[in-house]
Enzyme design. Structure first.
Site, mmCIF file in Angstrom:
data_model
loop_
_atom_site.group_PDB
_atom_site.id
_atom_site.type_symbol
_atom_site.label_atom_id
_atom_site.label_comp_id
_atom_site.label_asym_id
_atom_site.label_seq_id
_atom_site.Cartn_x
_atom_site.Cartn_y
_atom_site.Cartn_z
ATOM 1 N N ASN A 138 -14.089 -3.128 10.148
ATOM 2 C CA ASN A 138 -12.896 -2.568 10.942
ATOM 3 C C ASN A 138 -12.973 -1.165 10.909
ATOM 4 O OD1 ASN A 138 -10.651 -2.002 11.828
ATOM 5 N ND2 ASN A 138 -9.254 -3.153 10.495
ATOM 6 N N ARG A 172 -13.675 -5.846 14.467
ATOM 7 C CA ARG A 172 -12.500 -5.738 15.202
ATOM 8 C C ARG A 172 -12.470 -4.589 16.224
ATOM 9 N NH1 ARG A 172 -7.268 -2.148 13.136
ATOM 10 N NH2 ARG A 172 -5.943 -3.042 14.826
ATOM 11 N N HIS A 218 -2.121 -6.060 17.768
ATOM 12 C CA HIS A 218 -1.954 -6.927 16.807
ATOM 13 C C HIS A 218 -2.195 -8.569 17.182
ATOM 14 C CE1 HIS A 218 1.553 -4.116 15.096
ATOM 15 N NE2 HIS A 218 0.418 -3.897 14.472
ATOM 16 N N ASN A 278 3.628 -1.396 9.027
ATOM 17 C CA ASN A 278 3.797 0.091 9.600
ATOM 18 C C ASN A 278 3.948 0.036 10.927
ATOM 19 O OD1 ASN A 278 4.134 1.988 7.437
ATOM 20 N ND2 ASN A 278 1.798 1.680 7.042
ATOM 21 N N GLY A 279 3.207 -0.580 11.746
ATOM 22 C CA GLY A 279 3.255 -0.823 13.107
ATOM 23 C C GLY A 279 3.931 -1.913 13.064
ATOM 24 N N ARG A 287 6.886 5.267 14.443
ATOM 25 C CA ARG A 287 7.160 5.091 15.932
ATOM 26 C C ARG A 287 8.572 4.623 16.357
ATOM 27 N NH1 ARG A 287 1.779 1.301 16.196
ATOM 28 N NH2 ARG A 287 1.342 2.137 14.265
ATOM 29 N N ASP A 292 8.117 4.373 4.617
ATOM 30 C CA ASP A 292 8.118 3.089 3.750
ATOM 31 C C ASP A 292 9.435 2.398 3.619
ATOM 32 O OD1 ASP A 292 7.608 1.451 1.332
ATOM 33 O OD2 ASP A 292 5.613 2.088 1.483
ATOM 34 N N PHE A 293 9.308 0.998 3.667
ATOM 35 C CA PHE A 293 10.675 0.413 3.685
ATOM 36 C C PHE A 293 11.154 0.462 2.353
ATOM 37 C CE2 PHE A 293 11.328 -0.776 8.106
ATOM 38 C CZ PHE A 293 10.084 -0.782 8.681
ATOM 39 N N GLY A 327 3.045 -6.527 5.955
ATOM 40 C CA GLY A 327 3.824 -5.832 4.774
ATOM 41 C C GLY A 327 5.280 -6.105 4.655
ATOM 42 N N GLY A 381 7.357 -8.155 6.675
ATOM 43 C CA GLY A 381 7.618 -9.436 6.974
ATOM 44 C C GLY A 381 7.255 -10.525 5.904
ATOM 45 N N GLU A 382 6.149 -10.171 5.143
ATOM 46 C CA GLU A 382 5.846 -10.958 3.854
ATOM 47 C C GLU A 382 6.776 -10.563 2.660
ATOM 48 O OE1 GLU A 382 1.418 -10.548 3.567
ATOM 49 O OE2 GLU A 382 1.368 -10.830 5.624
ATOM 50 N N ASN A 383 7.095 -9.322 2.536
ATOM 51 C CA ASN A 383 7.762 -8.935 1.266
ATOM 52 C C ASN A 383 9.239 -8.497 1.474
ATOM 53 O OD1 ASN A 383 5.263 -8.654 -0.348
ATOM 54 N ND2 ASN A 383 4.529 -7.543 1.283
ATOM 55 N N GLU A 420 -6.156 -11.236 9.318
ATOM 56 C CA GLU A 420 -7.056 -10.694 10.557
ATOM 57 C C GLU A 420 -8.546 -10.836 10.265
ATOM 58 O OE1 GLU A 420 -4.332 -7.437 10.402
ATOM 59 O OE2 GLU A 420 -4.237 -7.420 12.674
HETATM 60 P P1 ADP Z 1 -0.293 -1.774 8.179
HETATM 61 O O1 ADP Z 1 0.464 -1.542 9.508
HETATM 62 O O2 ADP Z 1 -0.469 -0.328 7.726
HETATM 63 O O3 ADP Z 1 -1.347 -2.566 8.078
HETATM 64 P P2 ADP Z 1 1.347 -3.526 6.410
HETATM 65 O O4 ADP Z 1 1.185 -4.654 6.869
HETATM 66 O O5 ADP Z 1 0.530 -3.079 5.056
HETATM 67 O O6 ADP Z 1 1.084 -2.191 7.287
HETATM 68 O O7 ADP Z 1 2.805 -3.156 5.968
HETATM 69 C C1 ADP Z 1 3.312 -1.676 5.173
HETATM 70 C C2 ADP Z 1 4.601 -1.724 5.138
HETATM 71 O O8 ADP Z 1 5.429 -2.788 4.486
HETATM 72 C C3 ADP Z 1 5.230 -0.813 4.125
HETATM 73 O O9 ADP Z 1 5.089 0.594 4.725
HETATM 74 C C4 ADP Z 1 6.257 -1.075 3.570
HETATM 75 O O10 ADP Z 1 7.220 -0.574 3.918
HETATM 76 C C5 ADP Z 1 6.367 -2.445 3.784
HETATM 77 N N1 ADP Z 1 6.381 -3.155 2.564
HETATM 78 C C6 ADP Z 1 5.352 -3.477 1.604
HETATM 79 N N2 ADP Z 1 5.830 -4.088 0.603
HETATM 80 C C7 ADP Z 1 7.350 -4.100 0.679
HETATM 81 C C8 ADP Z 1 8.387 -4.747 -0.188
HETATM 82 N N3 ADP Z 1 8.116 -5.323 -1.401
HETATM 83 N N4 ADP Z 1 9.730 -4.456 0.232
HETATM 84 C C9 ADP Z 1 9.719 -3.928 1.468
HETATM 85 N N5 ADP Z 1 8.836 -3.676 2.161
HETATM 86 C C10 ADP Z 1 7.589 -3.657 2.039
#
Ligand code: ADP
Length: 399
Positions: A7, A91, A180, A211-212, A241, A283-284, A331, A333-335, A384
């Site tokens: 990638n 990719r 995506h 992030n996206g 964005r 960053d969330f 990021g 969605g998973e956390n 991915e």
């Molecule tokens: P990218 O688009 O750069 O691949 P990721 O899928 O890694 O991004 O997602 C990154 C985002 O996920 C970070 O900006 C952060 O805000 C969010 N994130 C990661 N861990 C957590 C968490 N524990 N709680 C809330 N948000 C999170």
């Protein structure tokens, strides 16, 4: 067979090697600062400490040369010689309307991807450099292109056309492409597997929130609609964005602030989203912390974010005449436990019922809805690279 997944970004490169018979990840790595001072490769053979090597790399060919050295290193490597790497999966961000699936890379494919540079000026040139470098260094290894836009090519005209003069579409390719796609495909297939159903029998809304961020309405295994558009700035609120805005705002603010279109492009791509809204961070985690400490602007930014995702879920349920499952990935969605809760709140009338206890989880394949929820809510970490490796293996071996 071992498959190398590449990638390539403009100054960075991520890679993985997978053993396809078992789908096991053997190693992964990251090359940074390609073509600038301080080039570095960080290589990790699974089960071993990271191996960091700082060495000048003037271009992608240099970088890939170092990756290949790492892959065959006696201690940190995963292959005795490059002959053990059966194929390379690349990719590639944009394939325009040319490809609706992954393809074996030939000279014609490279030409077609060069024609798409106009549509992805920041991404496709780097992806093509990675392909050229691999072709030079491993001339006999087959390569496959896996495109972010491909999965979305099944969208019907009512989803992909903008209500602009039609000739902008025919002359310039102005339409919704979506991005995506590899992630949306991976999690929608995984969701079907987890639900014990065929993708053809399911209506799924996949929420890739990183992030996206983008949503896709996947109806019977095919994308019916997606929230990103001609570019990845459309749709949801993202880290920096803006997502959907009234297009007339651009001219209005440009005139007020004395900015030109390039400056406005920077505003909507880099200075907006939760970063611009909260004034805190993209960053969330930072925005959530600020909101918890009483920062009302940060709390409002998170509300705007959840509201936008919710409104897309509603739209996609209407477009597909219902939905069997909603999947959260990437990021946030998973956390993002609180964000998932905020998004799913007050949707009981649509048959969407999140279970607070099951939702208290991060980063694993699991169902987080109540048993009574008509619409199943799933958490699926995206992968991915595995999807790219699988496509590559299938195309090269015909399996
Ligand atoms: P990218 O688009 O750069 O691949 P990721 O899928 O890694 O991004 O997602 C990154 C985002 O996920 C970070 O900006 C952060 O805000 C969010 N994130 C990661 N861990 C957590 C968490 N524990 N709680 C809330 N948000 C999170």
């Amino acid at each position: 067979m071992k498959v190398l997944v590449i990638n390539c970004g403009s100054s960075s490169l991520k890679y993985q090697v997978l053993e396809m018979e078992t789908e096991e990840l053997l190693c992964k790595g990251l090359v940074e600062r390609i073509g600038i001072d301080g080039s570095v490769i960080k290589h990790e053979k699974i089960g071993m400490d990271k191996w960091v090597l700082e060495t000048p790399m003037k271009d992608h060919k240099d970088a890939i040369g170092h990756v290949l050295n790492a892959l065959t290193d006696p201690e940190h490597g995963v292959a005795k010689s490059m002959d053990e790497i059966g194929a390379v999966g690349h990719r590639v961000v944009h394939a325009g309307e040319k490809y609706a699936g992954s393809v074996l890379i030939t000279d014609d494919v490279i030409k077609a991807l060069e024609e798409c540079i106009d549509l992805a000026p920041l991404h496709n040139p780097a992806n093509l450099q990675g392909i050229a470098a691999c072709k030079a260094l491993m001339p006999n290894t087959p390569m496959v292109g896996v495109f972010d836009t491909a999965f979305h090519q099944t969208m019907p005209a009512e989803s992909y056309l903008y209500a602009l003069p039609y000739e902008y579409y025919t002359k310039y390719g102005v339409r919704r492409y979506g991005f995506h796609g590899t992630s949306h495909r991976y999690v929608s297939l995984k969701a079907a597997e987890m639900l014990g159903k065929k993708p053809e029998d399911l209506k799924i809304i996949t929420c890739h929130l990183g992030n996206g961020a983008s949503l896709a309405a996947v109806c019977g295994g095919k994308v019916f609609d997606t929230s990103m558009g001609f570019t990845p700035v459309a749709g949801l609120v993202m880290g920096t964005r803006c997502g959907d805005i009234d297009p007339a705002i651009l001219g209005y603010v440009a005139a007020k602030e004395g900015k030109d279109l390039a400056a406005m492009d920077k505003v909507i791509n880099k200075e907006s989203g939760v970063y611009g809204l909260s004034g805190v961070s993209s960053d969330f985690r930072d925005v959530e912390n600020a909101a918890n400490e009483g920062n009302e602007q940060a709390a409002t930014a998170l509300k705007v974010y959840a509201h936008r995702v919710k409104s897309y879920i509603g739209a996609y349920m209407a477009e597909m005449n219902g939905c069997d499952a909603i999947v959260f990935t990437a990021g946030l969605g998973e956390n993002g436990i609180t964000m998932r809760k905020a998004i799913c709140e007050n949707l009981e009338n649509l048959g969407i019922e999140l279970c607070d206890e099951r939702n208290n989880v991060r980063g694993k394949d699991t169902v987080i809805s109540k048993d009574s929820s008509k619409v199943k809510i799933l958490l699926i970490p995206t992968n991915e690279e595995l999807m790219i490796a699988k496509d590559t293996y299938e195309i090269v071996t015909g399996k």
